[in-house]
Design a protein around this motif. Structure first.
Motif, PDB file in Angstrom:
ATOM      1  N   SER A  21      28.094  39.999  18.013  1.00 12.02           N
ATOM      2  CA  SER A  21      26.928  40.861  18.240  1.00 12.02           C
ATOM      3  C   SER A  21      26.710  41.310  19.679  1.00 12.02           C
ATOM      4  O   SER A  21      25.760  42.039  19.937  1.00 12.02           O
ATOM      5  CB  SER A  21      25.662  40.123  17.774  1.00 12.02           C
ATOM      6  OG  SER A  21      25.809  39.644  16.474  1.00 12.02           O
ATOM      7  N   LEU A  22      27.531  40.839  20.627  1.00  8.50           N
ATOM      8  CA  LEU A  22      27.405  41.129  22.060  1.00  8.50           C
ATOM      9  C   LEU A  22      26.434  40.199  22.780  1.00  8.50           C
ATOM     10  O   LEU A  22      26.406  40.177  24.004  1.00  8.50           O
ATOM     11  CB  LEU A  22      26.951  42.573  22.336  1.00  8.50           C
ATOM     12  CG  LEU A  22      27.818  43.717  21.846  1.00  8.50           C
ATOM     13  CD1 LEU A  22      27.114  45.057  22.097  1.00  8.50           C
ATOM     14  CD2 LEU A  22      29.167  43.716  22.550  1.00  8.50           C
ATOM     15  N   TYR A  23      25.641  39.421  22.053  1.00  4.43           N
ATOM     16  CA  TYR A  23      24.618  38.581  22.676  1.00  4.43           C
ATOM     17  C   TYR A  23      24.442  37.314  21.857  1.00  4.43           C
ATOM     18  O   TYR A  23      24.926  37.214  20.725  1.00  4.43           O
ATOM     19  CB  TYR A  23      23.284  39.327  22.784  1.00  4.43           C
ATOM     20  CG  TYR A  23      22.728  39.740  21.433  1.00  4.43           C
ATOM     21  CD1 TYR A  23      21.813  38.950  20.753  1.00  4.43           C
ATOM     22  CD2 TYR A  23      23.122  40.939  20.833  1.00  4.43           C
ATOM     23  CE1 TYR A  23      21.304  39.314  19.510  1.00  4.43           C
ATOM     24  CE2 TYR A  23      22.623  41.325  19.592  1.00  4.43           C
ATOM     25  CZ  TYR A  23      21.716  40.513  18.939  1.00  4.43           C
ATOM     26  OH  TYR A  23      21.228  40.884  17.708  1.00  4.43           O
ATOM     27  N   VAL A  24      23.732  36.347  22.421  1.00  8.70           N
ATOM     28  CA  VAL A  24      23.411  35.104  21.712  1.00  8.70           C
ATOM     29  C   VAL A  24      21.946  35.160  21.313  1.00  8.70           C
ATOM     30  O   VAL A  24      21.056  35.151  22.167  1.00  8.70           O
ATOM     31  CB  VAL A  24      23.663  33.870  22.603  1.00  8.70           C
ATOM     32  CG1 VAL A  24      23.256  32.599  21.858  1.00  8.70           C
ATOM     33  CG2 VAL A  24      25.128  33.799  23.022  1.00  8.70           C
ATOM     34  N   PRO A  50      15.047  41.602  21.092  1.00  7.72           N
ATOM     35  CA  PRO A  50      14.862  40.507  22.052  1.00  7.72           C
ATOM     36  C   PRO A  50      16.167  39.936  22.589  1.00  7.72           C
ATOM     37  O   PRO A  50      16.252  39.582  23.762  1.00  7.72           O
ATOM     38  CB  PRO A  50      14.080  39.455  21.260  1.00  7.72           C
ATOM     39  CG  PRO A  50      14.406  39.726  19.833  1.00  7.72           C
ATOM     40  CD  PRO A  50      14.606  41.219  19.730  1.00  7.72           C
ATOM     41  N   GLY A  51      17.199  39.848  21.734  1.00  4.21           N
ATOM     42  CA  GLY A  51      18.434  39.191  22.150  1.00  4.21           C
ATOM     43  C   GLY A  51      19.305  40.027  23.054  1.00  4.21           C
ATOM     44  O   GLY A  51      19.994  39.497  23.934  1.00  4.21           O
ATOM     45  N   ASP A  52      19.298  41.339  22.835  1.00  6.33           N
ATOM     46  CA  ASP A  52      20.151  42.233  23.615  1.00  6.33           C
ATOM     47  C   ASP A  52      19.333  43.047  24.609  1.00  6.33           C
ATOM     48  O   ASP A  52      19.414  42.849  25.828  1.00  6.33           O
ATOM     49  CB  ASP A  52      20.914  43.163  22.665  1.00  6.33           C
ATOM     50  CG  ASP A  52      21.942  44.033  23.376  1.00  6.33           C
ATOM     51  OD1 ASP A  52      21.698  44.447  24.517  1.00  6.33           O
ATOM     52  OD2 ASP A  52      22.984  44.339  22.789  1.00  6.33           O
ATOM     53  N   LEU A  53      18.510  43.970  24.127  1.00  2.00           N
ATOM     54  CA  LEU A  53      17.868  44.941  25.011  1.00  2.00           C
ATOM     55  C   LEU A  53      16.895  44.305  26.001  1.00  2.00           C
ATOM     56  O   LEU A  53      16.934  44.609  27.197  1.00  2.00           O
ATOM     57  CB  LEU A  53      17.144  45.995  24.167  1.00  2.00           C
ATOM     58  CG  LEU A  53      18.023  46.802  23.202  1.00  2.00           C
ATOM     59  CD1 LEU A  53      17.208  47.901  22.541  1.00  2.00           C
ATOM     60  CD2 LEU A  53      19.228  47.392  23.928  1.00  2.00           C
ATOM     61  N   LEU A  54      16.018  43.434  25.516  1.00  2.00           N
ATOM     62  CA  LEU A  54      15.035  42.842  26.427  1.00  2.00           C
ATOM     63  C   LEU A  54      15.668  41.808  27.343  1.00  2.00           C
ATOM     64  O   LEU A  54      15.242  41.645  28.499  1.00  2.00           O
ATOM     65  CB  LEU A  54      13.885  42.232  25.625  1.00  2.00           C
ATOM     66  CG  LEU A  54      13.085  43.246  24.796  1.00  2.00           C
ATOM     67  CD1 LEU A  54      11.943  42.550  24.065  1.00  2.00           C
ATOM     68  CD2 LEU A  54      12.560  44.373  25.674  1.00  2.00           C
ATOM     69  N   LYS A  55      16.666  41.101  26.855  1.00  2.30           N
ATOM     70  CA  LYS A  55      17.429  40.186  27.721  1.00  2.30           C
ATOM     71  C   LYS A  55      18.073  40.964  28.856  1.00  2.30           C
ATOM     72  O   LYS A  55      18.016  40.562  30.025  1.00  2.30           O
ATOM     73  CB  LYS A  55      18.494  39.480  26.894  1.00  2.30           C
ATOM     74  CG  LYS A  55      19.510  38.663  27.677  1.00  2.30           C
ATOM     75  CD  LYS A  55      18.996  37.308  28.032  1.00  2.30           C
ATOM     76  CE  LYS A  55      20.093  36.430  28.596  1.00  2.30           C
ATOM     77  NZ  LYS A  55      19.639  35.063  28.884  1.00  2.30           N
ATOM     78  N   LYS A  56      18.687  42.087  28.518  1.00  5.25           N
ATOM     79  CA  LYS A  56      19.354  42.924  29.515  1.00  5.25           C
ATOM     80  C   LYS A  56      18.370  43.399  30.572  1.00  5.25           C
ATOM     81  O   LYS A  56      18.623  43.281  31.779  1.00  5.25           O
ATOM     82  CB  LYS A  56      19.992  44.124  28.821  1.00  5.25           C
ATOM     83  CG  LYS A  56      20.519  45.201  29.745  1.00  5.25           C
ATOM     84  CD  LYS A  56      20.841  46.460  28.976  1.00  5.25           C
ATOM     85  CE  LYS A  56      19.582  47.138  28.466  1.00  5.25           C
ATOM     86  NZ  LYS A  56      19.867  48.369  27.712  1.00  5.25           N
ATOM     87  N   VAL A  57      17.237  43.940  30.135  1.00  2.00           N
ATOM     88  CA  VAL A  57      16.257  44.487  31.071  1.00  2.00           C
ATOM     89  C   VAL A  57      15.687  43.383  31.949  1.00  2.00           C
ATOM     90  O   VAL A  57      15.535  43.552  33.172  1.00  2.00           O
ATOM     91  CB  VAL A  57      15.135  45.215  30.311  1.00  2.00           C
ATOM     92  CG1 VAL A  57      13.980  45.571  31.244  1.00  2.00           C
ATOM     93  CG2 VAL A  57      15.684  46.482  29.655  1.00  2.00           C
TER      94      VAL A  57
END
Length: 623
Positions: A192-195, A481-488
């Motif tokens: 998924s690209l993220y955990v 939450p796992g990808d976009l908000l983690k990244k930001v």
């Protein structure tokens, strides 16, 4: 706000100069590691059974921002990373009930709300936050996170203690935490690209789920979900009703996030989401709003569209075309991220945050709009998804024909409102980067299938199971939450910048999930409702242009600027070999570099390998 790291001894108060002196020394080291989250000051404070660590970041203009903050009799204390947007209303209410405030910070309302409501306090907060609160008279600890997961919080526990922090790499400094990777999390990462929460890449370290808090009393830990909205589509909602409700809620959300801070900007890409935020923020911000747009030399350049919006709303507009050596930026960003992270847009996000951080302390963003209002083209695959593949094909082709001949679709009401098996499996396949077979070959050992995790780990109650609601459900609970908000969060904190997301106001989120899917996708338009609502605010060349996104040219980078870094990092003997199958790694390398495979999933598979190796180098084999 800033960053937090805390130690809780379950059975005895902290004795800083005695038997717990080593724990105190470790607490000081851990909070120092958060200095990019809180560059102004890093301090530790002993309070009952807890060592509070707080790295302070000033951007609100409030006085008395040092944490922890206590109640009147010093029996309750809290540290918090984040902002409470409705603190003024809460303060007036609490003063009316007899509470005395010692500071003018937004965070102080939390301790007084606790005195009134205990753990129910979280349901009253409108904001983004991760917090640890300790009642030393009752030996109670509350650990809570905001509804959508804008602020991160990870934790570890043993029989004697618990550790909490804003970042995983801070916990890894503590010698008590066993160094063992989480194979299920590793499989999820390559899928998924993220955990996704509650996993982290480290076994026995957990990420607190959004909209949850932990109630800890000595040896007992109870997780509580405090936000449980009934998310049901209102199939009878009319377009004008939806437009009026959206505009009212969005205006409130933007106004709440303006605050008193004069040093405020907006990430303005020229897309509909950031342009909408700019349009509404310019009405409420005192002074001239600053806007920032970044163009990448090898990627999409949206600066002309951003300039159009900036001119319309007379912002103080800053543009930059990044000319940094890609390999230098990639290594720098990977060194800061606390877990393997495969979303390549972290690179341009950091560059945008770095530029903005030279001028302001906080920015507004458009994050969340795509997931709430159907902004991705691949939502169309779900829109035309019926239990019968033949019916799916006929309806899609009918709409394509009508668009060509009539300029509009004819099958908007022909939508499968009932759930079926293909709804979830199709979206899982859409969101998966590497398939289960490839992931199994890479790990070469047993793990829980990612499909099992995603199909059983949702925590919000979606009443409807139509294909698009299934997609929105997955994205809101996992991808956002796992990808976009983690990244930001991580990219902006690397630049010591605070990001606020009006689209993620929980009242707006609850409303968005009631909008019928046919008002989000119509006439082959993504974000149909959003575009109709914003016609009075934005020019058509911004509203109706093709979405470009904020990605990075990964394939170009891997074949050119990053090729040497990939070959050196993933050469035989690399650290990743200790956890992944060498033959499977070589297969990805050969297919990409020698056989010229063009599947974008293969490209990202190689990118994820590189990110994993760099994470091992920076954060795993150094401890």
């Amino acid at each position: 706000m800033g960053g937090i790291s805390c130690s809780y001894l379950r059975q005895e108060p902290i004795q800083p100069a005695g038997r717990h002196s080593e724990e105190m020394a470790m607490a000081r080291e851990m909070v120092q590691a958060l200095r990019q989250r809180g560059p102004e000051a890093q301090r530790t404070t002993v309070f009952g059974h807890v060592i509070f660590g707080h790295a302070r970041f000033n951007n609100t203009g409030f006085n008395g921002g040092d944490q922890p903050i206590c109640n009147e009799d010093q029996s309750v204390a809290v540290v918090c990373d984040g902002e409470i947007y409705n603190h003024r209303e809460l303060r007036r209410e609490l003063i009316g009930k007899g509470h005395t405030f010692q500071t003018d910070t937004d965070i102080e309302v939390i301790v007084h709300l606790y005195e009134e409501m205990g753990g129910e306090l979280f349901s009253r907060l409108n904001g983004m936050f991760a917090l640890v609160l300790h009642d030393r008279k009752k030996n109670i600890v509350l650990v809570g996170r905001d509804r959508l997961g804008e602020k991160p919080l990870v934790y570890w526990q043993s029989a004697e203690k618990m550790l909490f922090a804003s970042e995983l790499k801070v916990l890894l400094l503590h010698p008590d935490i066993p160094r063992k990777l989480n194979d299920d999390a590793l499989a999820l990462y390559f899928n998924s690209l993220y955990v996704p929460a509650p996993h982290t890449i480290v076994a026995d370290v957990h990420e607190l789920l959004p909209a949850h808090y932990l109630l800890i009393t000595g040896e007992t830990l109870t997780p509580v979900q405090y936000w449980q909205p009934e998310l049901a589509v209102n199939w009878n909602m009319h377009e004008q009703e939806a437009i009026e409700s959206f505009l009212s809620l969005f205006e409130q959300a933007v106004a709440a996030r303006i605050g008193t801070n004069e040093q405020l900007g907006v990430f303005l890409s020229g897309g509909i989401d950031s342009s909408a935020v700019t349009a509404f923020a310019s009405q409420y911000h005192r002074g001239r709003l600053q806007s920032f747009c970044v163009g990448m030399r090898d990627g999409a350049d949206e600066r002309p569209f951003a300039r159009t919006v900036a001119d319309l709303y007379q912002t103080d507009h800053q543009e930059v075309c990044v000319t940094d050596r890609v390999e230098d930026v990639v290594v720098k960003v990977c060194a800061y991220f606390d877990e393997p992270f495969g979303d390549s847009s972290a690179i341009p996000t950091y560059l945008a945050a770095r530029e903005a951080g030279r001028h302001v302390r906080a920015v507004l963003t458009g994050d969340g709009a795509d997931e709430l209002f159907a902004g991705y083209n691949y939502y169309f695959d779900q829109r035309y998804l019926f239990n019968s593949r033949v019916v799916s094909k006929v309806v899609r082709e009918t709409d394509t024909f009508c668009m060509q001949k009539l300029g509009r679709t004819c099958a908007d009401r022909l939508y499968s409102r009932k759930g079926h098996d293909r709804s979830w499996s199709n979206w899982y396949g859409m969101r998966s980067m590497l398939d289960d077979e490839t992931v199994a070959a890479l790990l070469g050992r047993p793990f829980t299938a990612p499909s099992t995790f995603f199909s059983t780990s949702g925590w919000l109650n979606f009443h409807d199971q139509d294909p698009l609601t299934v997609a929105f459900s997955h994205d809101l609970q996992f991808f956002l939450p796992g990808d976009l908000l983690k990244k930001v969060d991580m990219a902006s904190k690397k630049a010591s910048l605070q990001c606020r997301n009006p689209f993620l106001d929980h009242r707006l989120v609850e409303f968005a999930m009631t909008i019928p899917p046919h008002l989000k996708l119509r006439n082959r338009e993504t974000k149909y409702l959003l575009k109709q609502a914003l016609q009075a605010y934005l020019p058509s060349e911004v509203l109706f242009r093709q979405k470009q996104g904020f990605g990075a040219p990964v394939e170009t980078w891997l074949k050119n600027q990053l090729r040497e870094l990939v070959q050196d990092s993933l050469a035989k003997g690399c650290r990743a070999e200790q956890y992944l199958d060498r033959t499977a790694m070589d297969d990805l390398l050969v297919r990409f570099y020698e056989q010229g495979a063009t599947d974008y999933r293969l490209c990202f598979g190689l990118w994820m390998l590189l990110m994993f190796e760099l994470w091992l180098v920076n954060h795993w084999h150094t401890v």
